[in-house]
Write a protein that holds these residues in place. Structure first.
Motif, PDB file in Angstrom:
ATOM      1  N   VAL B  12       0.838  -1.198   0.000  1.00 31.47           N
ATOM      2  CA  VAL B  12       0.000   0.000   0.000  1.00 31.47           C
ATOM      3  C   VAL B  12       0.870   1.245   0.000  1.00 31.47           C
ATOM      4  N   ALA B  13       1.909   1.230   0.864  1.00 31.96           N
ATOM      5  CA  ALA B  13       2.766   2.403   0.967  1.00 31.96           C
ATOM      6  C   ALA B  13       3.469   2.668  -0.358  1.00 31.96           C
ATOM      7  N   ALA B  14       3.925   1.594  -1.013  1.00 30.51           N
ATOM      8  CA  ALA B  14       4.614   1.785  -2.292  1.00 30.51           C
ATOM      9  C   ALA B  14       3.671   2.399  -3.311  1.00 30.51           C
ATOM     10  N   ASN B  45       5.404   7.398   6.059  1.00 34.79           N
ATOM     11  CA  ASN B  45       4.926   7.197   7.418  1.00 34.79           C
ATOM     12  C   ASN B  45       4.342   5.811   7.595  1.00 34.79           C
ATOM     13  N   LEU B  46       3.572   5.386   6.596  1.00 39.74           N
ATOM     14  CA  LEU B  46       2.939   4.076   6.695  1.00 39.74           C
ATOM     15  C   LEU B  46       4.006   2.990   6.783  1.00 39.74           C
ATOM     16  N   ASN B  47       5.051   3.149   5.976  1.00 36.99           N
ATOM     17  CA  ASN B  47       6.161   2.202   6.036  1.00 36.99           C
ATOM     18  C   ASN B  47       6.790   2.186   7.413  1.00 36.99           C
ATOM     19  N   PHE B  63       9.510   8.355  14.426  1.00 39.25           N
ATOM     20  CA  PHE B  63       9.873   8.985  13.157  1.00 39.25           C
ATOM     21  C   PHE B  63       8.630   9.484  12.436  1.00 39.25           C
ATOM     22  N   ALA B  64       7.580   8.680  12.498  1.00 40.32           N
ATOM     23  CA  ALA B  64       6.347   9.090  11.823  1.00 40.32           C
ATOM     24  C   ALA B  64       5.836  10.412  12.403  1.00 40.32           C
TER      25      ALA B  64
ATOM     26  N   VAL C  56      -5.398   6.176   5.928  1.00 39.91           N
ATOM     27  CA  VAL C  56      -4.071   5.855   6.457  1.00 39.91           C
ATOM     28  C   VAL C  56      -4.098   5.878   7.979  1.00 39.91           C
ATOM     29  N   ALA C  57      -4.887   6.826   8.549  1.00 42.72           N
ATOM     30  CA  ALA C  57      -5.031   6.854  10.010  1.00 42.72           C
ATOM     31  C   ALA C  57      -5.643   5.546  10.486  1.00 42.72           C
TER      32      ALA C  57
END
Lengths: 402, 102, 190, 432
Positions: B12-14, B45-47, B63-64, C56-57
């Motif tokens: 999803v992040a990619a 952030n998701l990663n 980090f996020a 995403v949240a």
């Protein structure tokens, strides 16, 4: 927006000093540079009215805005024009009398008084003393009613809902007296040329005195709601400031002028009716802002009560109608007579050609003249202030448009 | 049903990252380019959060959070530049922003 | 006792919600991500971006990161996106909505992005199937004290600085600089 | 599967359905809350019109049902049947979706509001953060509605509203932080963001946070109480929909059902922010003096309150029936009011029976019901006080101007809330 001219009304660049605009922090609404605004995007031009909750009828104000800041305004009037002055030329003097009630329908009694006195002056007759006293009582009651209406709507414009209902509750008592006296509540047609048509009804004095005792604490009630209310103070202080010089130059009269510190009241300056018999004060303000106008009008209501009290206690016996011919045919000539209506100087200029109908009648309505001051008062303020200032000028569109 | 693993989140992040990159590289409207950058940052952030769960510690989440702070700063500065630019050039298109000084 | 209650009583790597939720949220995020970069109207794009951010949240919540999810909603969706909408309304988009959507070199950009996508795919495939890098380590990440643990990392436990305290201060400085910069750039007279 | 359904009623299971992963009960709770909030909004509608009318020396709705009791229903029907106009130049999709955004934001907040220690959909670890975040999403609906209308007044209203809500969120957030700081004033020094734990912290520390570190808690509460009025766009901060200036602000172009959704969202948001205030500062679901008067006898006395309240309402309604004019014209109204009084009395009776039946046994179903009713009653009572305050503000005060609003938000509320936060921290460190 076609028809919008920005330079026509810019009084402040001319001979007048203009209000203090130091609160604009360096931003001058650019007449020199009309395209430049705060964000350098286009200005917003919006129509306030003719259908708008706060324009007191069908006034249309074209606002040129920079965000919320008002760069200029233009009033478009005439939506309620009925040609009252033209109608007068085709009516006899007596027939025209009810028409004047429809101009400032919130203060119909004052309109009638001004017209009747003007024609009397033209005819060179004088109303008898009793009629004059009745006139004063009714006119001052009407002043209170008009100011009540103003207070309610003005407060509503600024967002306070409740005073409107309080003032309408109390205005009802005045309207009841009118109704008992002449049968009508709003457009009363109370006076006739030469005096009054009706004798007072039995218990008139008692009703008026009852009203005075009833109303005295009510003014205090309004004042507790508003006078020291912080939000009210912030919304009205230093808003819509107009200096005495500007006000005089624009021909502003009435409470708006007096709030700027000019002690000018036709009841004192050139007493008409029976005003010279009474003892009352002319309240004046100092800053010429909305709050001062509010205070002046509140005090005027108290002074009106004083006048009514004196008049009702000293009301003389006697006839109520002067010696007026059946057919009113004034001599050739012209006359200007003005009275202090609740909103300012209400003048009638009548030209007679000797016939039963006036050759020309010109009315000088206070609202119309006072409305001119709107632009100078609101420049550089915010949209919300436009509403407050329209309210504080106390216009009635029936009178502006006639 | 297949249980959801870290790889799912990475995919999803990619996808979000690539979408953001496409937006940055192809769109003309500066506002949308800035939004695409937000997409990229979200993908990152998701990663980070997914890895944080994978390793079982909170450093990825830290980090996020810092990236969210950075995104706020970036949005404020970017939109400030945009407004200053719009004031002078009356346009919001990136390919018309081709002068260093005007 | 039903299985759902069981899972609540032993917090571990059990999923917060069913996989079904993941697919819905991921699908929403990607689809609205596509909308962000294809919509002509900037406000539509912003609304689509808000949907992405909220999805995403939701994914963060599934990853046992409730604090990050909260920050995402409050800062991104509530703050940054309002700022975006505000700016879109301030700048005149009448003309922008009639312009070409994409710039002249869009094929190049698309090709570069596809190359990037291929890189990602290969990395993920290699990492998951060949090196098995992305297997779960099975270390529990308690959700119920997530905020407290983040606070410990940010501010440190009683008496000593946490590993991120200094970075946190720097971040606040960054925000201050951004605020000042934005003010200076947008206001003509200060 | 009765086990699945009954699991939540099992007294041994603690925690909220969402927290326990019990999706069935979570769904039931969501439905109950949705229905309850909608009903509350309808009641609030009637109450506002009546209370405002009585503030203003008039009667308010009197025609539809006895004392206008059916007026909100008539209004709702009218709004649903009304033509739904979308301006030709409006952005159709965004215009359509804007009220839904506001409504969703207002209703999502209720998932974490604790009506009792287990009477909540979910006990999130980040409860208050989630609440602030989601309630701040409501501004998106307003902004987007103003933009989509493609008209000047709504646009100005939307810009006003977005600036207003964003700036008051800052003061609001800082006030909330100072309350959260107070939760950490315990032995372990660990605070919490969970709504339920915040109330529990007040119970453990034996004081509502409004009275904690007096006057610090009170000032923080006052900041929040002011900011929440601004946050919900209510008088005297109702600039976004200032009737006399912007005709109706952001919803000028809206009509019918869509308009009513805005109203629903506004009232739901009012109840939501009041719930936050009650939870953070006024002890949430706790009855007065839970620690001081903790004997079972006191529990019993306080559990009589719900029944007595409804009994009192029934009595007032019954007096209304007696005092109503005996004319035949009012016959149906009298009967209607009498039926209403009887319903209220019945409710009171049921509540009293539950209170008496559940007074001793701690594990019986009746006792659990009694507890639950108690919690919800005190919570709702506190929220109702705020609702009344909202009406009172509206009847009393003029409206602020935009620059004054901003001035108060940034130059008065923000410094004060920052100062209170620092002082709270300092006092907390000194005392611990």
């Amino acid at each position: 927006m076609s028809g919008y001219k920005d330079d026509s009304t810019n009084v402040s660049n001319g001979a007048l000093s203009g209000p203090d605009r130091s609160h604009l922090d360096g931003f001058t609404p650019g007449l020199e540079n009309p395209d430049k605004t705060y964000l350098d995007s286009n200005e917003l031009i919006i129509n306030m009215g003719p259908q708008h909750p706060a324009t007191h009828g069908v006034l249309r104000v074209i606002l040129k805005l920079d965000g919320e800041k008002v760069l200029g305004t233009e009033c478009v009037i005439g939506y309620l024009h009925r040609g009252v002055e033209k109608i007068a030329e085709n009516r006899t003097y007596t027939m025209f009398n009810p028409y004047v009630d429809r101009m400032d329908y919130c203060a119909a009694v004052s309109n009638g008084l001004g017209y009747c006195e003007a024609v009397e002056k033209l005819l060179n007759v004088e109303a008898p003393a009793r009629a004059k006293y009745i006139r004063v009582i009714l006119t001052e009651l009407n002043r209170i009613a008009s100011h009540q209406l103003w207070l309610g709507t003005h407060a509503l414009d600024i967002g306070a809902m409740t005073p409107l209902f309080y003032t309408f509750r109390d205005r009802e008592e005045i309207l009841k007296i009118f109704e008992k006296y002449c049968g009508a509540r709003l457009t009363t047609h109370a006076f006739r040329i030469g005096g009054c048509q009706y004798e007072t009804y039995a218990g008139f004095e008692k009703d008026v005195k009852n009203f005075l005792t009833f109303f005295a604490p009510k003014i205090d009630e309004y004042e507790t709601l508003l006078t020291t209310n912080r939000i009210w103070l912030e919304r009205t202080r230093n808003v819509g400031v107009i200096s005495a010089a500007d006000a005089i130059a624009l021909g502003v009269t009435g409470p708006v002028l007096r709030a700027s510190g000019v002690k000018w009241d036709l009841r004192k300056a050139q007493p008409y009716a029976a005003y010279s018999d009474f003892d009352f004060e002319i309240p004046i303000g100092t800053n010429g802002d909305t709050y001062d106008r509010y205070l002046v009008r509140m005090e005027e209501m108290r002074q009106s009560m004083r006048i009514v009290e004196q008049a009702v206690n000293a009301i003389p016996e006697g006839p109520i109608m002067g010696k007026v011919p059946k057919v009113i045919k004034p001599p050739v000539g012209e006359i200007y007579h003005s009275i202090e209506a609740p909103k300012g100087e209400l003048g009638y200029f009548i030209v007679s050609d000797g016939s039963t109908q006036p050759y020309r009648i010109r009315v000088r309505p206070p609202s119309f003249v006072n409305l001119q001051a709107l632009d100078i008062m609101v420049r550089g303020l915010l949209v919300a202030d436009v509403v407050a200032v329209i309210g504080t000028i106390d216009i009635v569109l029936g009178e502006v448009d006639r | 049903m297949v249980p959801i693993t870290t790889v799912h989140y990475l995919v999803v992040a990619a996808a979000l990252f690539v979408l953001g990159v496409i937006g940055v590289l192809t769109r003309r409207n500066v506002v949308i380019v800035l939004m695409s950058i937000e997409l990229i940052l979200n993908a990152v952030n998701l990663n980070l959060v997914a890895f944080s769960r994978m390793w079982g510690n909170l450093h990825g989440q830290m980090f996020a959070i810092f990236i969210v702070v950075d995104a706020a700063a970036e949005a404020a500065a970017g939109l400030g530049i945009l407004i200053a630019f719009f004031r002078n050039k009356e346009t919001v298109n990136v390919d018309e922003i081709d002068l260093l000084k005007w | 006792m039903n299985p759902a209650l069981n899972s609540a009583l032993n917090p571990g790597m059990t999923p917060v919600a069913t996989p079904w939720f993941f697919y819905v949220l991921a699908g929403l995020a990607v689809l609205s991500g596509v909308a962000v970069i294809t919509r002509r109207n900037a406000v539509h794009a912003a609304l689509a971006l808000i949907v992405t951010l909220l999805s995403v949240a939701g994914l963060y919540l599934m990853l046992y990161a409730p604090f990050v999810a909260g920050v995402q909603i409050i800062v991104y969706a509530g703050g940054i996106m309002v700022l975006f909408l505000f700016v879109i309304m301030l700048v005149n988009i009448e003309r922008a909505s009639k312009d070409r959507r994409f710039n002249r070199i869009w094929p190049v950009g698309l090709a570069a992005s596809c190359a990037l996508m291929a890189l990602f795919v290969s990395a993920i495939v290699k990492g998951s199937h060949i090196n098995d890098m992305f297997r779960d380590r099975g270390i529990p990440l308690p959700e119920s004290s997530n905020t407290q643990q983040i606070a410990d990392l940010l501010y440190g436990q009683a008496g000593k600085m946490g590993p991120y305290t200094f970075a946190f201060e720097i971040a606040s400085l960054l925000l201050l600089v951004a605020i000042l910069g934005a003010v200076i750039m947008t206001k003509k007279k200060i | 599967m009765p086990n699945f359904i009954m699991s939540y009623l099992d007294p041994k299971v603690a925690g909220t359905p969402g927290g326990a992963g019990n999706q069935f009960w979570a769904l039931i709770y969501v439905l109950i809350i949705f229905a309850g909030v909608s009903t509350a909004v309808i009641c609030m509608n009637w109450l506002e019109r009546k209370a405002l009318a009585h503030f203003q020396v008039r009667l308010g709705p009197m025609r539809v049902g006895p004392h206008g009791l059916l007026q909100p229903i008539a209004d709702a029907l009218k709004l649903m049947l009304k033509e739904d106009i979308i301006p030709a130049e409006a952005d159709q999709f965004v215009f359509w979706v804007a009220p839904l955004i506001g409504l969703l934001a207002a209703f999502t907040v209720y998932t974490v509001i604790p009506f009792g220690p287990s009477q909540a959909v979910s006990d999130m670890n980040i409860g208050i953060l989630f609440m602030l975040g989601v309630s701040s999403l409501g501004v998106l609906g307003i902004v987007v509605a103003g933009w989509a209308s493609n008209s000047h007044y709504p646009l100005i209203g939307a810009l006003r509203s977005s600036a207003q809500m964003v700036s008051y969120e800052v003061a609001m957030g800082l006030a909330v932080v100072s309350a959260i700081l107070m939760t950490s004033m315990n032995a372990s020094g660990t605070g919490t963001l969970s709504m339920i734990e915040i109330v529990r912290a007040q119970q453990q520390q034996g004081v509502w946070f409004i009275f904690k570190f007096f006057p610090l808690g009170f000032i923080a509460f006052a900041i929040f109480a002011i900011a929440m009025v601004a946050e919900t766009n209510r008088a005297p901060f109702d600039l976004a929909e200032a009737e006399s200036e912007l005709t109706a602000g952001f919803h000028t172009e809206y009509s019918g059902l869509r308009w009513s959704l805005f109203m629903l969202a506004e009232y739901a948001a009012m109840i939501a922010v009041s719930s936050i205030a009650v939870t953070l500062w006024l002890g949430g679901w706790m009855r007065p003096f839970p620690n001081l008067l903790h004997a079972p006898a006191w529990d019993f006395i306080f559990s009589l309150f719900p029944g007595l309240t409804f009994g009192g309402l029934a009595a007032i309604t019954f007096i209304g029936v007696v005092r109503m004019s005996a004319q035949s014209f009012f016959k149906i109204q009298r009967i209607g009011l009498a039926v209403f009084a009887a319903l209220l009395g019945l409710l009171a009776l049921v509540l009293l029976v539950i209170a008496i039946a559940g007074r001793s046994a701690d594990t019986s179903v009746a006792a659990r019901f009694r507890e639950g009713i108690d919690y919800v009653y005190w919570f709702v009572l506190k929220v109702a006080v705020f609702m009344y305050l909202f009406i009172w503000y509206r009847a009393t005060w003029p409206r602020y101007r935009f620059d004054q609003l901003m001035k108060i938000g940034w130059k008065v509320m923000l410094p004060i809330s920052l100062g209170v936060l620092m002082l709270t921290a300092i006092v907390g460190v000194i005392l611990s």
